[in-house]
Design an enzyme around this catalytic site. Structure first.
Site, short mmCIF file in Angstrom:
data_model
loop_
_atom_site.label_atom_id
_atom_site.label_comp_id
_atom_site.label_asym_id
_atom_site.label_seq_id
_atom_site.Cartn_x
_atom_site.Cartn_y
_atom_site.Cartn_z
N ASN A 10 0.87 -1.17 0.00
CA ASN A 10 0.00 0.00 0.00
C ASN A 10 0.91 1.23 0.00
O ASN A 10 1.38 1.67 1.05
CB ASN A 10 -0.88 -0.05 1.26
CG ASN A 10 -1.79 1.15 1.37
OD1 ASN A 10 -1.74 2.06 0.54
ND2 ASN A 10 -2.61 1.16 2.40
N ARG A 91 -2.54 -2.12 -3.51
CA ARG A 91 -3.69 -1.25 -3.34
C ARG A 91 -3.52 -0.08 -4.30
O ARG A 91 -2.49 0.60 -4.29
CB ARG A 91 -3.70 -0.71 -1.92
CG ARG A 91 -4.87 0.18 -1.70
CD ARG A 91 -4.72 1.06 -0.51
NE ARG A 91 -6.05 1.54 -0.17
CZ ARG A 91 -6.49 1.65 1.04
NH1 ARG A 91 -5.74 1.34 2.05
NH2 ARG A 91 -7.71 2.10 1.25
N HIS A 182 -12.19 4.48 -0.49
CA HIS A 182 -12.35 3.52 0.62
C HIS A 182 -13.17 2.29 0.22
O HIS A 182 -13.74 1.61 1.07
CB HIS A 182 -13.08 4.16 1.83
CG HIS A 182 -12.28 5.17 2.57
ND1 HIS A 182 -12.84 6.27 3.18
CD2 HIS A 182 -10.95 5.26 2.81
CE1 HIS A 182 -11.91 6.98 3.77
NE2 HIS A 182 -10.75 6.39 3.55
N ARG A 243 -9.39 17.41 6.17
CA ARG A 243 -10.15 17.79 4.97
C ARG A 243 -11.52 18.33 5.35
O ARG A 243 -12.14 17.82 6.28
CB ARG A 243 -10.32 16.58 4.04
CG ARG A 243 -9.05 16.22 3.29
CD ARG A 243 -9.22 14.93 2.54
NE ARG A 243 -8.33 13.92 3.06
CZ ARG A 243 -8.43 12.63 2.83
NH1 ARG A 243 -9.40 12.15 2.07
NH2 ARG A 243 -7.57 11.78 3.34
N GLU A 386 -8.21 -4.22 5.29
CA GLU A 386 -8.03 -3.99 3.85
C GLU A 386 -6.95 -4.91 3.28
O GLU A 386 -7.07 -5.39 2.17
CB GLU A 386 -7.69 -2.52 3.61
CG GLU A 386 -8.89 -1.63 3.88
CD GLU A 386 -8.53 -0.20 4.21
OE1 GLU A 386 -7.76 0.00 5.18
OE2 GLU A 386 -9.01 0.71 3.52
#
Ligand code: ADP
Length: 403
Positions: A10, A91, A182, A243, A386
């Site tokens: 990742n 990923r 996601h 964010r 994940e």
């Protein structure tokens, strides 16, 4: 041990995470992280069979250097495991408009990842470096590299959900639309909740809240994503660590025209200085605002606003599921760990038939995912995984290759 391990990579914007696991037993043999890439004191931490190795890499190390360091380390010290790697799962943040599922990496997939870099400029190029380096270290596995995309779970969004109400040509000519993110995590918790609730994926209607530094919520109908809060980029939607999530786009014009801020500065404000950090003016870390909830008005506000925005989305998404809502799922660093956020959010959802059992909310663990009262609809806390999802997708695809 047979040749059956999967290396999962990742490559993020400034970090690199990896693990080596067995996709059948789910046992994880190695995992680690490199932090502060491109900065001073780039550091690497590798967990091997419960032992931890730490090392400071040269300042400003990049993905290529860091990944080569890790693979050389494992090759040299743990060759027995290294040689059992039989596939590599990557990923990839953005698959663009054409990629709808995990794919064996070939020239076409590389082209699509490159092409989609315009929407994920900090991530897709790093993902490509991960692919290049792993092919160099494992030339015999060059056809066993698999890309697992964060966007592909959302390829089932209907047009009414993914289009923006701007002139249609921006979609047709420039592919401007909602892609979401996601997807790996939302897909993982969907599959897991199907098992926990003993309901087939095809008839499962849930709302999945992935709450971490980046947060997003997805409405899942009959096992498929039908709406999600992140948009063209991961800036839209919920309030996040740094964010802003949703805002009136006119704020950008105001900052630009009236305040004289440059576009680069505005981008930095909305992506790196807003969210929990912007409101609390102290920290992007949810734990900070929780700790100071009673002491600082702004920390309290950060938490309250985070929960308010999330509950608004849950209300809206429940309407999209029409006739059935099987469960509300919390996952991600905040979703899995913050009792306070879960309590505050669920307290706003009695109209939808969600009632929290505070004892379960506090004691939730691997053996008990449910945190709802008996009379309530199901509310589950599911730790996301994940890397396991990527390893399983990789295993599934490489099994189809004829040796
Ligand atoms: P990322 O998006 O980087 O993968 P994570 O899913 O790891 O993020 O989530 C990071 C967030 O989880 C941080 O805001 C952190 O404060 C929050 N978090 C972690 N543990 C707790 C906890 N015990 N209570 C509240 N928040 C927590």
């Amino acid at each position: 041990m047979k040749k059956e391990l999967i290396l999962v990579l990742n490559c993020g914007s400034s970090s690199l995470k990896f693990s080596i696991l067995n996709p059948i037993s789910h046992k994880k043999y190695f995992f680690g992280v490199v932090e502060c890439l491109f900065l001073k004191k780039t550091r690497v931490k590798i967990n091997v069979l419960k032992k931890i190795y730490k090392k400071i890499l040269p300042d400003f190390s990049d993905h290529s250097f860091a990944l080569s360091f890790i693979l050389n380390f494992i090759k040299k010290k743990f060759f027995n495991y290294y040689k059992k790697i039989n596939g590599i799962g990557h990923r990839v943040v953005h698959g663009g408009i054409n990629i709808k599922k995990s794919s064996i990496i070939n020239k076409k997939i590389i082209f699509e990842i490159k092409r989609s870099s315009i929407f994920a400029p900090l991530h897709n190029p790093s993902n490509l470096i991960g692919i290049k380096i792993s092919k160099k270290f494992f030339p015999h596995l060059s056809k066993k590299n698999v890309a697992v995309f964060d966007t592909s779970f959302h390829s089932s969004l209907p047009k009414v959900s993914y289009l923006y109400s701007i002139p249609y040509k921006f979609y047709k000519k420039h592919n401007i639309r909602r892609y979401g993110a996601h997807g790996i995590s939302h897909n993982y918790v969907m599959q897991k909740s199907s098992k926990i609730l003993n309901k087939s994926e095809k008839s499962l209607n849930i709302i999945s809240c992935h709450l971490g530094n980046g947060s997003s919520i997805t409405a899942i109908k009959n096992g498929r994503s039908i709406d999600t809060s992140m948009g063209l980029t991961p800036l839209e939607g919920l309030i996040m660590g740094t964010r802003s999530g949703d805002l009136d786009p006119a704020i950008i014009f105001f900052m630009y025209k009236k305040l004289g801020l440059s576009l680069e500065k505005i981008e930095e404000i909305l992506t790196k200085k807003s969210g929990l950090l912007g409101i609390s003016e102290k920290s992007s870390d949810c734990r900070y605002s929780e700790k100071n909830f009673k002491k600082s008005e702004q920390s309290k506000l950060a938490i309250e606003m985070f929960c308010y925005r999330l509950s608004k989305y849950i209300g809206a998404y429940s309407i999209l599921l029409e006739n059935r809502l099987d469960a509300l799922i919390f996952t991600g660093g905040i979703g899995e760990n913050s009792q306070l956020i879960r309590k505050k959010v669920v307290s706003k959802l009695s109209l939808l038939g969600f009632y929290l059992d505070q004892k379960l909310n506090i004691s939730v663990n691997k053996n008990n995912y449910f945190i709802n009262k008996k009379k309530s609809r199901s509310i589950l806390v599911i730790p996301t995984n994940e890397e396991l999802f990527i390893a399983l997708e990789t295993q599934k695809l490489i099994k189809l290759i004829k040796e």
